[in-house]
Design a protein around this motif. Structure first.
Motif, mmCIF file in Angstrom:
data_model
loop_
_atom_site.group_PDB
_atom_site.id
_atom_site.type_symbol
_atom_site.label_atom_id
_atom_site.label_comp_id
_atom_site.label_asym_id
_atom_site.label_seq_id
_atom_site.Cartn_x
_atom_site.Cartn_y
_atom_site.Cartn_z
ATOM 1 N N GLU A 202 44.942 34.309 31.810
ATOM 2 C CA GLU A 202 44.967 32.773 30.911
ATOM 3 C C GLU A 202 44.524 31.537 32.080
ATOM 4 O OE1 GLU A 202 47.497 33.179 27.950
ATOM 5 O OE2 GLU A 202 47.800 34.716 27.585
ATOM 6 N N GLY A 203 45.100 31.296 32.790
ATOM 7 C CA GLY A 203 45.386 31.086 33.776
ATOM 8 C C GLY A 203 43.156 30.686 34.347
ATOM 9 N N VAL A 204 42.898 31.426 34.471
ATOM 10 C CA VAL A 204 41.925 30.968 34.902
ATOM 11 C C VAL A 204 40.951 31.045 33.773
ATOM 12 C CG1 VAL A 204 40.148 32.701 35.630
ATOM 13 C CG2 VAL A 204 41.807 33.179 36.783
ATOM 14 N N LEU A 205 41.072 31.166 32.407
ATOM 15 C CA LEU A 205 39.928 31.009 31.396
ATOM 16 C C LEU A 205 40.524 30.150 31.364
ATOM 17 C CD1 LEU A 205 39.997 34.886 29.485
ATOM 18 C CD2 LEU A 205 38.222 33.960 31.234
ATOM 19 N N GLN A 206 42.258 29.694 30.678
ATOM 20 C CA GLN A 206 42.195 28.283 29.954
ATOM 21 C C GLN A 206 42.757 27.517 31.287
ATOM 22 O OE1 GLN A 206 41.167 29.524 26.817
ATOM 23 N NE2 GLN A 206 41.584 31.458 26.993
ATOM 24 N N SER A 208 41.206 26.804 33.374
ATOM 25 C CA SER A 208 40.249 26.319 34.642
ATOM 26 C C SER A 208 39.390 25.050 34.255
ATOM 27 C CB SER A 208 39.411 27.645 35.710
ATOM 28 O OG SER A 208 40.368 28.817 36.012
ATOM 29 N N ALA A 209 38.822 24.128 34.745
ATOM 30 C CA ALA A 209 37.758 23.232 34.813
ATOM 31 C C ALA A 209 36.364 23.987 34.228
ATOM 32 C CB ALA A 209 37.880 22.070 35.829
ATOM 33 N N ASP A 210 36.402 24.720 35.341
ATOM 34 C CA ASP A 210 34.794 25.653 34.514
ATOM 35 C C ASP A 210 34.996 27.147 35.036
ATOM 36 O OD1 ASP A 210 32.480 26.867 34.534
ATOM 37 O OD2 ASP A 210 31.467 25.133 36.094
ATOM 38 N N SER A 211 35.705 27.518 33.594
ATOM 39 C CA SER A 211 36.541 29.222 33.823
ATOM 40 C C SER A 211 35.190 29.973 34.213
ATOM 41 C CB SER A 211 37.058 29.783 32.711
ATOM 42 O OG SER A 211 36.070 29.795 31.196
ATOM 43 N N TYR A 212 33.711 29.602 33.591
ATOM 44 C CA TYR A 212 33.106 30.582 33.942
ATOM 45 C C TYR A 212 32.768 30.646 35.263
ATOM 46 C CZ TYR A 212 28.196 32.622 34.068
ATOM 47 O OH TYR A 212 27.246 33.220 35.203
ATOM 48 N N ALA A 213 32.736 29.830 36.093
ATOM 49 C CA ALA A 213 32.583 29.607 37.924
ATOM 50 C C ALA A 213 33.735 29.998 38.360
ATOM 51 C CB ALA A 213 32.102 28.325 37.897
ATOM 52 N N GLN A 214 35.033 29.988 37.730
ATOM 53 C CA GLN A 214 35.941 29.994 38.970
ATOM 54 C C GLN A 214 35.625 31.941 38.823
ATOM 55 O OE1 GLN A 214 37.716 28.196 40.478
ATOM 56 N NE2 GLN A 214 39.769 29.675 40.840
ATOM 57 N N THR A 215 35.509 32.750 37.251
ATOM 58 C CA THR A 215 35.615 33.755 37.172
ATOM 59 C C THR A 215 34.978 34.494 37.691
ATOM 60 O OG1 THR A 215 36.417 33.634 35.092
ATOM 61 C CG2 THR A 215 34.996 35.678 35.019
ATOM 62 N N ARG A 216 33.561 33.993 37.679
ATOM 63 C CA ARG A 216 32.579 34.669 38.791
ATOM 64 C C ARG A 216 33.190 34.195 39.692
ATOM 65 N NH1 ARG A 216 26.988 31.299 38.621
ATOM 66 N NH2 ARG A 216 28.602 29.808 39.596
ATOM 67 N N LEU A 217 33.548 33.891 40.766
ATOM 68 C CA LEU A 217 33.608 33.662 41.972
ATOM 69 C C LEU A 217 34.883 34.744 42.217
ATOM 70 C CD1 LEU A 217 34.153 32.216 44.909
ATOM 71 C CD2 LEU A 217 35.849 30.683 43.845
ATOM 72 N N ILE A 218 35.480 34.276 41.724
ATOM 73 C CA ILE A 218 37.022 35.258 41.698
ATOM 74 C C ILE A 218 36.262 37.093 41.571
ATOM 75 C CG2 ILE A 218 39.286 36.396 41.171
ATOM 76 C CD1 ILE A 218 39.870 33.818 39.615
ATOM 77 N N TRP A 219 35.272 37.467 40.356
ATOM 78 C CA TRP A 219 34.951 38.882 40.578
ATOM 79 C C TRP A 219 34.199 38.931 41.734
ATOM 80 C CZ3 TRP A 219 30.773 41.897 39.951
ATOM 81 C CH2 TRP A 219 31.127 43.360 39.669
ATOM 82 N N LEU A 220 33.641 38.534 41.904
ATOM 83 C CA LEU A 220 32.559 38.490 42.545
ATOM 84 C C LEU A 220 33.444 38.635 44.870
ATOM 85 C CD1 LEU A 220 29.119 37.052 42.143
ATOM 86 C CD2 LEU A 220 29.326 39.359 41.886
ATOM 87 N N MET A 221 34.377 38.006 44.694
ATOM 88 C CA MET A 221 34.310 38.303 46.108
ATOM 89 C C MET A 221 35.984 39.273 45.814
ATOM 90 S SD MET A 221 36.129 34.257 46.410
ATOM 91 C CE MET A 221 37.877 34.690 47.658
ATOM 92 N N HIS A 222 35.855 39.806 44.706
ATOM 93 C CA HIS A 222 37.315 41.162 44.901
ATOM 94 C C HIS A 222 36.229 42.251 44.400
ATOM 95 C CE1 HIS A 222 40.048 43.493 43.750
ATOM 96 N NE2 HIS A 222 39.279 44.119 42.421
ATOM 97 N N ARG A 223 35.537 42.062 44.082
ATOM 98 C CA ARG A 223 34.175 43.198 43.836
ATOM 99 C C ARG A 223 33.488 43.475 45.291
ATOM 100 N NH1 ARG A 223 33.683 48.525 41.808
ATOM 101 N NH2 ARG A 223 31.966 49.408 41.245
ATOM 102 N N ARG A 224 33.012 42.540 46.482
ATOM 103 C CA ARG A 224 32.393 42.748 47.508
ATOM 104 C C ARG A 224 33.155 43.152 48.629
ATOM 105 N NH1 ARG A 224 29.495 36.841 46.943
ATOM 106 N NH2 ARG A 224 27.575 38.155 45.398
ATOM 107 N N HIS A 225 34.974 42.508 47.409
ATOM 108 C CA HIS A 225 35.894 43.264 48.920
ATOM 109 C C HIS A 225 36.125 45.260 49.586
ATOM 110 C CE1 HIS A 225 39.564 43.249 50.927
ATOM 111 N NE2 HIS A 225 40.137 43.995 50.692
ATOM 112 N N GLU A 226 36.212 45.198 47.450
ATOM 113 C CA GLU A 226 36.211 46.652 47.127
ATOM 114 C C GLU A 226 34.821 47.679 47.983
ATOM 115 O OE1 GLU A 226 38.364 47.597 42.932
ATOM 116 O OE2 GLU A 226 36.374 46.959 43.258
ATOM 117 N N LEU A 227 33.825 46.713 47.829
ATOM 118 C CA LEU A 227 32.723 47.326 48.331
ATOM 119 C C LEU A 227 32.868 47.673 49.896
ATOM 120 C CD1 LEU A 227 30.665 47.208 45.325
ATOM 121 C CD2 LEU A 227 32.075 49.544 45.583
ATOM 122 N N GLY A 228 33.388 46.022 50.939
ATOM 123 C CA GLY A 228 33.132 46.187 51.916
ATOM 124 C C GLY A 228 31.662 45.109 52.132
ATOM 125 N N GLU A 229 31.281 44.170 51.496
ATOM 126 C CA GLU A 229 30.245 43.873 51.060
ATOM 127 C C GLU A 229 29.948 42.170 51.258
ATOM 128 O OE1 GLU A 229 27.440 46.718 48.699
ATOM 129 O OE2 GLU A 229 28.478 45.228 47.598
#
Length: 252
Positions: A202-206, A208-229
């Motif tokens: 809820e902190g990210v979605l509700q 954030s000034a730009d929840s889309y950009a924040q979600t994209r940033l956090i998700w891509l960083m986390h996913r790439r970390h999982e895959l070592g990319e």
């Protein structure tokens, strides 16, 4: 696969907020994100808050919340599919570990309601999916996508979701109401996870000034970390980073 073919045609990624982002469908993605945000606020979050009542701790079986029990069952049902993916990745160690975990929790854990495999035997889950299998095989990440209801993804991971459904052993041994029941339990498990991390989501979605950009940033960083990319992208949440380190997510 269609998604992987389109991935080769996606636009060149650009640097945003310290990471490389390939988002040629941003307009459509933002509209889907707005839809998902509304679904979360009006449906998912209220159900998650309702399910989170009834306990304070996951460590004591007498104090576990209903959401914890549902999440445990959903996670247990996902293990056979993860065993298949680990084998496709050429990783028999994690496959065997998840197989033993499933056997213990399905029996001693009363169909997965509890987690004696982790708490008593040290058999923690080794997570994976077919998106990771595709990465292991060298498939490109492709463009960023926001999927209706399912949320953030990429073309590679979206294709992986489809294949995961096909590979899921439950779809080959169960039919009719049994298959629907397993699907419902796994979906409820995802909702229970939403309850567990409700404040953060809820902190990210509700908040954030730009929840889309924040979600994209956090998700891509986390996913790439999982895959070592991660590559050489700068992590704005980690001021100290060893650029020479090489991360192998498949190392046993």
């Amino acid at each position: 696969m269609v998604f992987l073919t389109l991935a080769a045609c996606a636009s060149d990624p650009v640097m945003r907020d310290g990471i490389m982002v390939n988002d040629p469908y941003e307009g459509a993605n933002r509209r889907i994100h707005a839809f998902n945000k509304g679904v979360d606020a009006r449906l998912v979050a209220p159900v998650a808050r309702l399910a989170s009542g009834g306990g304070e701790s996951r460590g004591n079986a007498q104090q576990m919340r209903p959401a914890d029990l549902v999440a445990n069952v959903g996670a247990n049902l996902s293990l056979p599919g993860k065993v298949v993916n680990h084998l496709l990745q050429g990783r028999p160690g994690p496959a065997i570990r998840n197989g033993f975990r499933f056997a213990v929790n399905s029996t001693l854990g009363i169909a997965g309601l509890f987690d004696p495999a982790g708490s008593d035997f040290g058999l923690d889950e080794v997570d994976t999916d077919f998106g990771q299998t595709l990465a292991r095989w060298g498939a490109p990440e492709g463009a960023y996508l926001e999927l209706p209801v399912l949320g953030p993804s990429t073309q590679r991971d979206a294709a992986g979701r489809v294949v995961d459904i096909v590979l899921d052993p439950w779809n080959h041994v169960l039919t009719g109401r049994q298959a629907v029941g397993v699907l419902g339990l796994r979906a409820a498990g995802k909702a229970a996870d939403r309850a567990r991390f409700g404040d953060t989501v809820e902190g990210v979605l509700q908040g954030s000034a730009d929840s889309y950009a924040q979600t994209r940033l956090i998700w891509l960083m986390h996913r790439r970390h999982e895959l070592g990319e991660e590559g050489n992208a700068f992590d704005p949440y980690d001021a100290i980073e060893d650029d020479d380190a090489v991360i192998d997510p498949y190392e046993e």
